[in-house]
Motif scaffolding. Structure first.
Motif, PDB file in Angstrom:
ATOM      1  N   ASN A   9       0.849  -1.298   0.087  1.00  0.00           N
ATOM      2  CA  ASN A   9      -0.111  -0.022  -0.141  1.00  0.00           C
ATOM      3  C   ASN A   9       0.954   1.048   0.062  1.00  0.00           C
ATOM      4  N   VAL A  10       1.990   1.191   0.732  1.00  0.00           N
ATOM      5  CA  VAL A  10       2.623   2.504   0.921  1.00  0.00           C
ATOM      6  C   VAL A  10       3.525   2.769  -0.701  1.00  0.00           C
ATOM      7  N   ARG A  11       4.107   1.496  -1.180  1.00  0.00           N
ATOM      8  CA  ARG A  11       4.622   1.739  -2.565  1.00  0.00           C
ATOM      9  C   ARG A  11       3.434   2.289  -3.525  1.00  0.00           C
ATOM     10  N   ARG A  12       2.247   1.679  -3.385  1.00  0.00           N
ATOM     11  CA  ARG A  12       1.212   2.066  -4.408  1.00  0.00           C
ATOM     12  C   ARG A  12       0.953   3.492  -4.047  1.00  0.00           C
ATOM     13  N   GLN A  13       0.809   3.983  -2.924  1.00  0.00           N
ATOM     14  CA  GLN A  13       0.359   5.201  -2.638  1.00  0.00           C
ATOM     15  C   GLN A  13       1.528   6.198  -2.366  1.00  0.00           C
ATOM     16  N   ILE A  14       2.641   5.861  -2.957  1.00  0.00           N
ATOM     17  CA  ILE A  14       3.799   6.693  -2.750  1.00  0.00           C
ATOM     18  C   ILE A  14       3.396   8.272  -3.142  1.00  0.00           C
ATOM     19  N   GLY A  15       2.857   8.308  -4.199  1.00  0.00           N
ATOM     20  CA  GLY A  15       2.645   9.993  -4.782  1.00  0.00           C
ATOM     21  C   GLY A  15       1.714  10.589  -3.641  1.00  0.00           C
ATOM     22  N   ASN A  16       0.736   9.939  -3.232  1.00  0.00           N
ATOM     23  CA  ASN A  16       0.111  10.531  -2.115  1.00  0.00           C
ATOM     24  C   ASN A  16       0.822  10.699  -0.806  1.00  0.00           C
ATOM     25  N   ASN A  45       1.414   3.968   8.751  1.00  0.00           N
ATOM     26  CA  ASN A  45       1.683   5.465   9.395  1.00  0.00           C
ATOM     27  C   ASN A  45       2.954   5.093   9.987  1.00  0.00           C
ATOM     28  N   SER A  46       2.995   4.006  10.765  1.00  0.00           N
ATOM     29  CA  SER A  46       4.244   3.751  11.745  1.00  0.00           C
ATOM     30  C   SER A  46       5.472   3.896  10.691  1.00  0.00           C
ATOM     31  N   LEU A  47       5.346   2.809   9.920  1.00  0.00           N
ATOM     32  CA  LEU A  47       6.518   2.881   8.735  1.00  0.00           C
ATOM     33  C   LEU A  47       6.928   4.129   8.485  1.00  0.00           C
ATOM     34  N   LEU A  48       6.053   4.991   7.892  1.00  0.00           N
ATOM     35  CA  LEU A  48       6.289   6.236   7.250  1.00  0.00           C
ATOM     36  C   LEU A  48       6.946   7.217   8.169  1.00  0.00           C
ATOM     37  N   GLY A  49       6.232   7.183   9.509  1.00  0.00           N
ATOM     38  CA  GLY A  49       6.833   8.003  10.697  1.00  0.00           C
ATOM     39  C   GLY A  49       8.339   7.551  11.160  1.00  0.00           C
ATOM     40  N   ILE A  50       8.539   6.472  11.440  1.00  0.00           N
ATOM     41  CA  ILE A  50      10.190   5.925  11.499  1.00  0.00           C
ATOM     42  C   ILE A  50      11.005   6.588  10.407  1.00  0.00           C
ATOM     43  N   PHE A  51      10.597   6.184   9.130  1.00  0.00           N
ATOM     44  CA  PHE A  51      11.447   6.724   8.042  1.00  0.00           C
ATOM     45  C   PHE A  51      11.531   8.235   8.145  1.00  0.00           C
ATOM     46  N   ALA A  52      10.583   8.923   8.333  1.00  0.00           N
ATOM     47  CA  ALA A  52      10.381  10.409   8.396  1.00  0.00           C
ATOM     48  C   ALA A  52      11.300  10.841   9.548  1.00  0.00           C
TER      49      ALA A  52
END
Length: 192
Positions: free
Chosen positions: A9-16, A108-115
């Motif tokens: 989902n993260v890969r597919r929604q990367i633009g958003n 969101n946790s994946l994105l949060g850690i990377f961010a």
């Protein structure tokens, strides 16, 4: 299974998610820079003579956290509305609401850690720039400043609490969104 689905989902929604990610990373970097300014030894010795400086930096850090909480809340609500159909499809194929909420929180946790990692890197650059500016304003010699452990820990604590608050609000919003979505679908089928 949920991890693979979340990564897909993260890969597919990367633009958003890119706008969301950049916003989060920039705000984390700003918090990191401000918190390290607050605990910088060189500025603290100067701040003892200028008490308003230390108080102003703490106040600014708190204001930034409040702004971030609103930005994250708005961004999460936007992402949830954007993916309403996707979540409806998950419900249709038999996924339970609590699993959809867990899936979104994991994403969101994946994105949060990377961010946070990217934010700390960018924050180190902001920190050096702010130190240069502050030393010029206070007319003290600039020295390359190392990070304060207190500043790093305070940043981690602030970011984690903001993400926790945002996750609770998002999971509540998603639960309401899924309930309304399934209710509307049932109404459509009953009228059918």
């Amino acid at each position: 299974m949920y991890r693979k689905l979340a990564l897909r989902n993260v890969r597919r929604q990367i633009g958003n998610y890119l706008i969301y990610f950049i916003t989060v990373a920039l705000t984390i970097s700003l918090i990191f820079a401000m918190n390290n300014l607050i605990f910088n030894d060189q500025l603290q010795t100067q701040a003892q003579s200028i008490a308003e400086l230390a108080l102003g930096l703490v106040f600014l850090s708190i204001i930034i956290c409040i702004i971030i909480a609103f930005v994250l809340g708005y961004a999460n609500a936007f992402m949830l509305r954007l993916r309403k159909r996707e979540f409806g499809t998950y419900l249709t194929v038999g996924m339970k609401r609590k699993h959809i909420v867990k899936l979104f929180l994991f994403e969101n946790s994946l994105l949060g850690i990377f961010a946070m990692v990217v934010g700390f890197f960018m924050g180190s650059l902001f920190y050096q720039g702010l130190m240069l500016l502050m030393t010029q304003l206070l007319d003290i010699p600039f020295e390359f400043s190392m990070f304060s452990l207190k500043g790093v820990l305070l940043t981690i604590g602030m970011v984690c609490s903001i993400f926790l608050f945002s996750s609770i609000v998002s999971s509540f919003y998603l639960t309401v969104l899924l309930f309304t979505n399934s209710f509307m679908e049932r109404r459509k089928w009953s009228r059918g």
